[in-house]
Design an enzyme around this catalytic site. Structure first.
Site, PDB file in Angstrom:
ATOM      1  N   SER A   1       0.827  -1.200   0.000  1.00  0.00           N
ATOM      2  CA  SER A   1       0.000   0.000   0.000  1.00  0.00           C
ATOM      3  C   SER A   1       0.869   1.261   0.000  1.00  0.00           C
ATOM      4  O   SER A   1       1.648   1.460  -0.941  1.00  0.00           O
ATOM      5  CB  SER A   1      -0.945  -0.038   1.215  1.00  0.00           C
ATOM      6  OG  SER A   1      -1.899   0.985   1.104  1.00  0.00           O
TER       7      SER A   1
ATOM      8  N   ASP B   1     -10.069  -5.392  -3.507  1.00  0.00           N
ATOM      9  CA  ASP B   1      -9.480  -4.402  -2.596  1.00  0.00           C
ATOM     10  C   ASP B   1     -10.336  -3.140  -2.643  1.00  0.00           C
ATOM     11  O   ASP B   1     -10.486  -2.521  -3.707  1.00  0.00           O
ATOM     12  CB  ASP B   1      -8.046  -4.130  -3.087  1.00  0.00           C
ATOM     13  CG  ASP B   1      -7.286  -3.185  -2.181  1.00  0.00           C
ATOM     14  OD1 ASP B   1      -7.926  -2.410  -1.453  1.00  0.00           O
ATOM     15  OD2 ASP B   1      -6.034  -3.252  -2.218  1.00  0.00           O
TER      16      ASP B   1
ATOM     17  N   HIS C   1      -7.327  -5.919   0.669  1.00  0.00           N
ATOM     18  CA  HIS C   1      -6.133  -5.128   0.958  1.00  0.00           C
ATOM     19  C   HIS C   1      -5.399  -5.634   2.205  1.00  0.00           C
ATOM     20  O   HIS C   1      -4.407  -5.052   2.615  1.00  0.00           O
ATOM     21  CB  HIS C   1      -6.574  -3.667   1.180  1.00  0.00           C
ATOM     22  CG  HIS C   1      -5.479  -2.669   0.992  1.00  0.00           C
ATOM     23  ND1 HIS C   1      -4.924  -2.385  -0.245  1.00  0.00           N
ATOM     24  CD2 HIS C   1      -4.825  -1.873   1.888  1.00  0.00           C
ATOM     25  CE1 HIS C   1      -3.991  -1.457  -0.103  1.00  0.00           C
ATOM     26  NE2 HIS C   1      -3.897  -1.130   1.188  1.00  0.00           N
TER      27      HIS C   1
END
Lengths: 749, 282
Positions: free
Chosen positions: B149, B226, B260
């Site tokens: 991320s 995600d 995620h």
């Protein structure tokens, strides 16, 4: 008797030569029985045991020596040498007497130190004899001497009830500590300083001892060898002896039968002659008698005539005249009949030639032998034939004398029995013949007759021999290989079936070492999967074999175990594709392809324009690369051999593929199995795709070779072997690179 | 430069340790985690830096990703620093989860009040490597970087701004184009000011356009489910397009059904470790 058997046992163990037994048996055993009272006997056995125990726990040499002697004795027993008294005695006649003189001390030493001294001396003599190059038998006896000395010097300590004076021990009491090399005697160290040894070379006593021991051991070894040699020689002589006996016995029988035959013939002839003679005599006597009788009759007639005439003369004239006329007639008649005074038969023999021709023939046949019996033809010796020749062997009966053989043969032809094959015949002196100029992998029938001056033998049985096959022909274009193995195929090269094939491999790294490093034998079919070492080059040959033997080598094929090597399988090729000569380039030409699809097929692709490669069926790693044009639509991957040929690659469970499509300036990469693909985007279109098939880890991975970039890995469980597959959805070209080592980066996947 | 060991646990034959030190760059105490594989006992090993995402600390990765086995097998020293300075008592640093503490965005801040402490880019590329090279058996020539991320963004910019420094780079669901997403805009305006031209120096998609072309193999995994992808925070397509244009090698894998979370990371961490090992152990 108990004593004797014990003694024999002891001696058996220690006596290397059979002839010692004879002396013991012949001269000593009874004396000994009288000499030793019961008590002594028992003790002696104990001693023998103690000695033996000592021997086995003593030096390894002693043990080895004894084993050897046991072996030798076994041999002697085996060949029955010791039973042959004649032979043994003959040998003994020529032997030094040491064997005889050696024996008695064995029983007496215990009580007679003087005798023991003598024994020492004797052994010394023996050593000298050996040095002088005494014959083998003598050295054998000497060997026992040495061992007995050894036994007495080392084994005596264990005898609790007897004590001996030992020279060695005396030396030790004098505490000699060095050895004078010059004088060859042990001395005490201080003597070196003062005495006559002052100028002499001196070494430590232990060292001297060691070297002396070494010397003795060396000599013992030599003696052992000589014992063995002489034993062998003796056995050989024994064999010769037996052979001579046999041969002469045979000849004796031969002579006896022949001479008997001759004598019988002569006796028969004698009888015949005597009989003929008697008959002749009788005949003659009878003839003479007859003649005599007739002669007597004539005489009587004459006498009667005479008397009648005389009577007439006394008669009166008239009567006389009358009778005289009659008489004259009668007389005239009588006189006209011829009186035979010739002797009708001769008193001597007529010509009586004695015919001895048959006897002569018999006499002659003592040394000549009748026509031979039929030879025995041997079956073919395996591996004795070549492609064009066989070696035929036969044998004769040992009693036969043969001057030459006639060997005949003809090919065996099952197919056309009516048509007689030509026969060939040759004359040979030996009992074997290499017949050449034959046809490979063909059966021939052989038979043989023997011939000598007495005539021709019957023919032998017929034996079938077969020539070796022609060499196979390796299909070099179908060779597949990988790091660990090669799959090699060949054509038989023979019309008739052969028994098996042999593959021979030579590592090409060392051309000067032309020897075969490996052979795979007994291959029943025309292909073989051979395990190899990775990263090597091999030269491979194939031979065909039948019972006759192996063919010559095929033409060689070279294989590199670098990477996996395969070619495209043209049988699977879609009709629109063209495969290059080397089997590694796929071309779909630009020409307008026919709109009509080819009919469905199980062997070649009909819908997707694809072709498969022939990967070697070996579990392990396989890596190959495909050069692609980045704007080309292509599919590369693997599939089972029976993947549906009417379906697209990747559209079923039997194939795993990477497909690239290029549309509206976008590259699309799919990793298809059973119509599904992960969503993967690749920013740099690969120009060369590396494909790694890993059976061990059940993985199929794709790489961008130029970037060493991993693109995708399938987890697949190929339950059987898969093959590379390639398809071109648009005109273009794919070029396969294989037989290359795997780049390091792919080893991480 | 004194290191203080906070913890040490044996893991897959090696040791997972956490240290604390006084960072010069960040003007605060910083923690980092380091995994020493068994191979590190006998020789120098490659170093692989992991950058965590928003709200993360050095702990998230080492406790949740399950990377140890692969790192142990490939013999990689794995360093996982914190995501931002902490305890600096800057006003507003703890107000939101996507800015300030836990959200350093791996930039060197130029704006007050952040510019004294929030120098995560220099910390990650300069201070921390020096510290690691000096104190652990690592080979400075063999270094790679990856992250998740915001950390994925960090890994990409570190690699793209320093051609040749890292042998390889990979990312899980990286923020690929912060200029165009809300997180990026918020963070960059706060740390770097309003001049958007300065932002481009920390935007992977923009950096690709000026990347000089030293070979860099980029692996990116992205969960299809995600929420931040759907939310437009990550924008991988922009990055892919830029890389395609500039022929920067990327394999981008859109993983069906994954989100995620660290569950997603744990699923593919082995692939990433192997991706780096391929270059670090070549």
């Amino acid at each position: 008797m108990e004593e004797e058997s014990g003694e024999e046992l002891g001696l058996d163990r220690s006596t290397p030569k059979d002839f010692h037994f004879y002396h013991m048996d012949l001269y000593d055993s009874e004396d000994r029985l009288q000499l030793f009272p019961e008590e002594n006997t028992r003790r002696r056995k104990e001693v023998v045991q103690a000695e033996r125990a000592n021997e086995s726990t003593g030096a390894g040499d002693g043990k080895a020596q004894r084993d050897l002697q046991e072996e030798v004795e076994e041999l002697v027993h085996l060949y029955g040498l010791e039973d042959d008294h004649e032979l043994g005695d003959e040998f003994v006649e020529n032997m030094p007497r040491m064997g005889v003189s050696e024996y008695p001390p064995y029983g007496m030493k215990r009580r007679d130190p003087a005798r023991e001294q003598r024994d020492w001396r004797l052994s010394g003599e023996a050593t000298e004899a050996e040095d002088l190059g005494f014959g083998g038998w003598g050295s054998a006896g000497q060997c026992q001497d040495l061992r007995e000395v050894y036994r007495y010097t080392h084994g005596r300590a264990s005898e609790e009830y007897e004590c001996y004076v030992i020279p060695e021990e005396e030396d030790e009491e004098e505490a000699a500590d060095v050895f004078c090399v010059t004088c060859k005697t042990p001395i005490r160290a201080f003597q070196k300083v003062f005495d006559e040894h002052k100028e002499h070379e001196v070494i430590p006593l232990n060292e001297a001892l060691e070297s002396a021991k070494d010397e003795i051991h060396k000599n013992m070894y030599k003696l052992e060898k000589q014992i063995i040699d002489m034993e062998n020689f003796a056995n050989h002589l024994e064999e010769v002896f037996i052979t001579v006996e046999e041969n002469f016995g045979k000849q004796e029988q031969n002579f006896e039968s022949h001479y008997n035959e001759i004598l019988e013939t002569l006796a028969q002839k004698y009888e015949e002659k005597i009989q003929a003679l008697g008959e002749k005599k009788k005949e003659k006597v009878e003839a003479l008698y007859e003649q005599l009788v007739s002669c007597g009759e004539n005489l009587d007639t004459c006498k009667e005539l005479m008397e009648t005439i005389e009577e007439m003369c006394h008669e009166e004239k008239v009567d006389f005249i009358k009778d005289a006329v009659a008489m004259a007639d009668r007389l005239g008649k009588f006189l006209k009949t011829k009186t035979d005074v010739e002797i009708s038969t001769q008193p001597d023999f007529e010509d009586q030639t004695l015919d001895f021709s048959d006897v002569e023939q018999l006499m002659g046949s003592i040394n000549t032998i009748p026509a031979p019996s039929a030879p025995v033809i041997n079956p073919q010796t395996p591996n004795s034939a070549t492609g064009s020749s066989v070696r035929v062997c036969w044998s004769l009966y040992s009693d036969d004398t043969v001057e030459s053989y006639q060997l005949s043969y003809r090919p065996v032809q099952d197919s056309s029995p009516g048509k007689d094959q030509a026969e060939f015949t040759m004359t040979i002196k030996e009992t074997y013949c290499s017949v050449t100029d034959l046809v490979p992998n063909t059966q021939y029938e052989f038979w043989v007759t023997a011939h000598n001056r007495a005539g021709l033998s019957p023919s032998s049985e017929r034996a079938v021999y077969v020539t070796a096959p022609s060499p196979p022909i390796i299909k070099t274009k179908e060779i597949r290989s990988c790091e660990e193995a090669v799959l090699i195929c060949w054509e038989s090269g023979n019309l008739n079936p052969v028994d098996s094939y042999t593959v021979e491999l030579t590592q090409a790294e060392s051309p000067e070492a032309s020897g075969v490093t490996e052979s795979v034998v007994g291959i029943p079919t025309c292909e073989s999967l051979v395990q190899l070492q990775p990263g090597q080059s091999y030269v491979i040959y194939v031979r065909a074999l039948n019972t006759g033997g192996p063919s010559t080598r095929s033409e060689p094929a070279t294989v590199h175990t670098i990477g996996s090597y395969f070619r495209l399988n043209k049988d699977t090729c879609h009709p629109w594709l063209t495969i290059s000569q080397d089997g590694l380039t796929i071309l779909r030409s630009e020409r307008s392809t026919p709109t009509k699809e080819p009919p469905p097929s199980d062997t070649h692709f009909t819908r997707c324009v694809a072709v498969m490669g022939n990967l070697i069926p070996v579990r392990g790693h396989h890596y190959w690369e495909v050069e692609v044009d980045e704007h080309l639509d292509y599919t590369v991957g693997v599939a089972f051999e029976d993947v549906p040929k009417q379906e697209d690659l990747g559209a079923n469970c039997l194939s795993w593929c990477m497909r690239h499509t290029f549309a509206s300036s976008r590259h699309k990469y799919e990793f298809l199995h059973n119509r599904t693909t992960p969503d993967i985007r690749i920013t740099v279109p690969p120009k060369k795709i590396g494909i790694l098939l890993d059976y061990e880890n059940s993985k199929l991975s794709f790489f961008n070779v130029e970037l060493s970039q991993h693109l995708y890995t399938f987890s697949c469980q190929p339950h059987k072997f898969v093959h590379p597959c390639f398809s071109l959805e648009k005109p273009g070209c794919l070029k396969i690179r294989n037989g290359i080592s795997m780049p390091k980066h792919v080893t991480f996947y | 430069m004194a290191l203080k060991q906070i913890s040490s646990n044996k893991c897959f034959g090696g040791l997972q340790k956490v240290f604390e030190h006084d960072s010069v760059e960040l003007n605060c105490k910083m923690k980092f985690a380091v995994y020493l594989p068994p191979k590190a006992e006998t020789g120098k090993c490659p170093a692989l830096y992991w950058l965590s995402g928003l709200t993360g600390t050095e702990q998230n990765f080492i406790s949740k990703s399950g990377y140890h086995q692969a790192a142990s097998e490939h013999g990689l020293v794995v360093i996982a620093p914190d995501t931002s300075p902490c305890g600096c008592n800057i006003k507003g640093e703890d107000e939101s989860w996507d800015f300030g503490t836990g959200a350093g965005f791996y930039v060197d801040a130029t704006e007050d009040p952040w510019k004294t402490n929030y120098r995560m880019y220099s910390y990650i590329t300069e201070e921390l490597p020096k510290l690691i090279n000096a104190n652990f058996p690592v080979d400075p020539q063999r270094t790679s970087i990856f992250g998740h991320s915001m950390g994925g963004h960090g890994a990409l910019i570190c690699a793209l701004k320093n051609p040749g420094k890292y042998k390889s780079v990979s990312a899980f669901a990286p923020i690929c184009n912060p200029l165009l997403c809300r997180w990026g805009k918020k963070a960059f305006s706060g740390y770097l000011g309003t001049d958007q031209s300065k932002w481009k120096a920390y935007d992977a998609t923009h950096l690709v356009k000026s990347y000089p072309g030293s070979q860099l193999d980029i692996l990116i995994d992205q969960g299809k489910d995600d929420q931040f992808l759907l939310d437009g925070q990550l924008l991988p397509d922009n990055f892919i397009a830029a890389c395609t244009e500039k022929k920067i090698p990327v394999v981008f894998r859109l993983q069906d059904g994954y989100d995620h979370s660290y569950y997603f990371i744990a699923t593919f961490i082995t692939d990433h470790i192997r991706h780096h090992a391929k270059y670090l152990n070549a």
